[in-house]
Design a protein around this motif. Structure first.
Motif, PDB file in Angstrom:
ATOM      1  N   ASP A   1       0.925  -1.535  -0.037  1.00 46.63           N
ATOM      2  CA  ASP A   1       0.066   0.057   0.012  1.00 46.63           C
ATOM      3  C   ASP A   1       0.972   1.292   0.111  1.00 46.63           C
ATOM      4  O   ASP A   1       0.515   2.157   0.727  1.00 46.63           O
ATOM      5  N   LEU A   2       1.914   1.437  -0.587  1.00 50.25           N
ATOM      6  CA  LEU A   2       2.689   2.325  -0.948  1.00 50.25           C
ATOM      7  C   LEU A   2       3.242   2.989   0.287  1.00 50.25           C
ATOM      8  O   LEU A   2       3.290   4.439   0.554  1.00 50.25           O
ATOM      9  N   ASP A   3       3.949   2.298   1.101  1.00 52.18           N
ATOM     10  CA  ASP A   3       4.354   2.410   2.466  1.00 52.18           C
ATOM     11  C   ASP A   3       5.546   3.390   2.492  1.00 52.18           C
ATOM     12  O   ASP A   3       6.756   2.842   2.860  1.00 52.18           O
ATOM     13  N   ALA A   4       5.724   4.399   1.777  1.00 52.01           N
ATOM     14  CA  ALA A   4       6.792   5.131   1.596  1.00 52.01           C
ATOM     15  C   ALA A   4       7.287   5.722   2.990  1.00 52.01           C
ATOM     16  O   ALA A   4       8.767   5.717   3.064  1.00 52.01           O
ATOM     17  N   PRO A   5       6.653   6.109   3.963  1.00 44.60           N
ATOM     18  CA  PRO A   5       7.393   6.204   5.364  1.00 44.60           C
ATOM     19  C   PRO A   5       8.407   5.052   5.910  1.00 44.60           C
ATOM     20  O   PRO A   5       9.406   5.285   6.153  1.00 44.60           O
ATOM     21  N   ALA A   6       7.845   3.779   5.586  1.00 45.82           N
ATOM     22  CA  ALA A   6       8.696   2.819   6.024  1.00 45.82           C
ATOM     23  C   ALA A   6       9.857   2.513   5.243  1.00 45.82           C
ATOM     24  O   ALA A   6      10.955   2.291   5.453  1.00 45.82           O
ATOM     25  N   ALA A   7       9.583   2.857   3.693  1.00 51.57           N
ATOM     26  CA  ALA A   7      10.748   2.982   2.858  1.00 51.57           C
ATOM     27  C   ALA A   7      11.873   3.907   3.074  1.00 51.57           C
ATOM     28  O   ALA A   7      13.105   3.691   3.139  1.00 51.57           O
TER      29      ALA A   7
END
Length: 409
Positions: free
Chosen positions: A366-372
């Motif tokens: 789900d496009l977890d950019a903060p985790a990336a």
């Protein structure tokens, strides 16, 4: 209408994951498995007051969708519109005493510059509402001739009751629909409509406003929703993978668009997933043109802010979250960018192959950019604390951050 130039997307070893993303229509996650060519339609700007941070956050989300798909070795067929004739644009032009077409052209050009600076991948087809009119008119005529549309004082309205699936995108009740219709460009109080939320397909010509030959419809201009439907059906067909936009488009825009398309084609659904980005606030209120509380990408760039820092500020928030733009958000992004660039400029570092997989896993979820971003922060922290011996690692990190997050280090 032309889009903007594409930045190069570095090729990475291995292959990305299929995207699992939140679907507004079902209220839960769906795993998308497109064919060799993934198809996405994202609603574009009405070109006045472009490009504010709310716009940028939305297009950043769908840029990530493209990058995830490209990493799975698929091609991406991305289509975006420009609503270059509409009431808000005409009202702004009238307020400022300028030609509406010149205003639209000016703001669209500025939008292209901002998208280029932010390294947003361009659509394959970038279509203005005005240039789409020859394809819109026959669709409205078909809806009318099949009893799914009706005339009211020269205007043509779509009957929402003609679509048995109406309401299955937003899942709202009638009262909520009526309220949002009034707030977002509809006219639920107009006498004579079959249903208060029936949307306009074709507006008969008004004095002092632009109009075009509509064949049997008479002179006028298209409604908002049918514009996107005509463009999407022409370039993508039914059943494309993602219909995207800001959360303020769920109703009425995406609900109505889906119904138009479903009645026209007899197929369901219009899109496999309806994906919506959250809203960005400033000083406690949603950033909006009507309130005038806007932070512009172009103004930040003129002030010397690195576009990569703007992009990192966007990526620090999950795309579905509502969040607030502050000076601290930007300062944090600038600090992060400085640390990352210092890290990849060093001659070596910890092995980075696992980091690439962490970024892939985060974005596929789900496009977890903060985790990336947190994963990259950890790699940078290890390098800062104890260095490393892998001379290829900084280059791997730089290419992965560029390819998957759109940030040039």
């Amino acid at each position: 209408m032309h889009a903007w130039p594409a930045s190069e997307v570095p090729a990475l070893p291995g292959q990305g994951r299929d995207l699992r993303i939140h679907d507004t229509a079902t209220g839960g996650p769906v795993t998308l498995d497109p064919g060799p060519v993934a198809r996405i339609y994202v609603c574009g700007i009405t070109p006045y007051d472009a490009t504010h941070i709310g716009h940028a956050a939305t297009y950043n989300a769908f840029d990530l969708v493209q990058r995830v798909w490209l990493d799975t070795k698929r091609q991406v067929h991305y289509v975006q519109n420009v609503t270059d004739v509409d009431d808000p644009l005409l009202e702004r032009a009238d307020r400022d005493g300028v030609d509406w077409a010149a205003l639209a052209e000016q703001e669209t050009a500025l939008f292209r510059e901002d998208m280029t600076a932010l390294r947003m991948l361009p659509p394959r087809h970038y279509i203005g509402a005005v240039e789409a009119i020859p394809g819109i008119v026959p669709l409205v005529e078909r809806l009318r001739d099949h009893g799914a549309a009706y005339e009211l004082e020269g205007d043509i309205y779509f009957s929402v009751e003609s679509d048995p699936h109406f309401g299955q995108v937003s899942n709202l009740d009638a009262a909520a629909m009526r309220l949002l219709s009034a707030e977002r460009g509809g006219d639920p109080e107009r006498p004579g409509k079959k249903n208060p939320v029936d949307p306009m397909l074709w507006m008969a010509a008004r004095e002092g406003e632009p109009s075009w030959d509509g064949g049997s419809l008479g002179r006028g201009r298209p409604g908002w929703h049918i514009e996107c439907v005509a463009i999407a059906l022409d370039h993508l067909g039914m059943g494309f993978d993602v219909q995207g936009g800001g959360s303020d488009l769920v109703f009425p825009h995406h609900e109505m668009g889906a119904s138009h398309a479903q009645v026209l084609t007899g197929e369901f659904p219009m899109a496999k997933a309806y994906v919506h980005a959250g809203m960005v606030a400033l000083h406690g209120e949603k950033m909006s043109k009507s309130k005038g509380n806007l932070v512009f990408v172009s103004a930040l760039r003129r002030d010397g802010v690195d576009p990569a820092a703007i992009r990192l500020a966007l990526l620090a928030h999950h795309y579905r979250a509502d969040w607030e733009w502050t000076d601290q958000v930007l300062r944090d992004a600038e600090a992060r960018l400085g640390r990352w660039r210092a890290a990849v400029s060093r001659p070596d570092g910890p092995p980075a192959e696992a980091l690439v997989e962490e970024i892939r896993e985060a974005l596929a979820d789900d496009l977890d950019a903060p985790a990336a971003l947190a994963a990259v922060d950890r790699w940078v922290g290890l390098q800062e604390a104890s260095g490393g011996t892998d001379t290829g690692a900084p280059g791997v990190v730089s290419r992965a951050v560029d390819a998957l997050l759109g940030v040039a280090l």
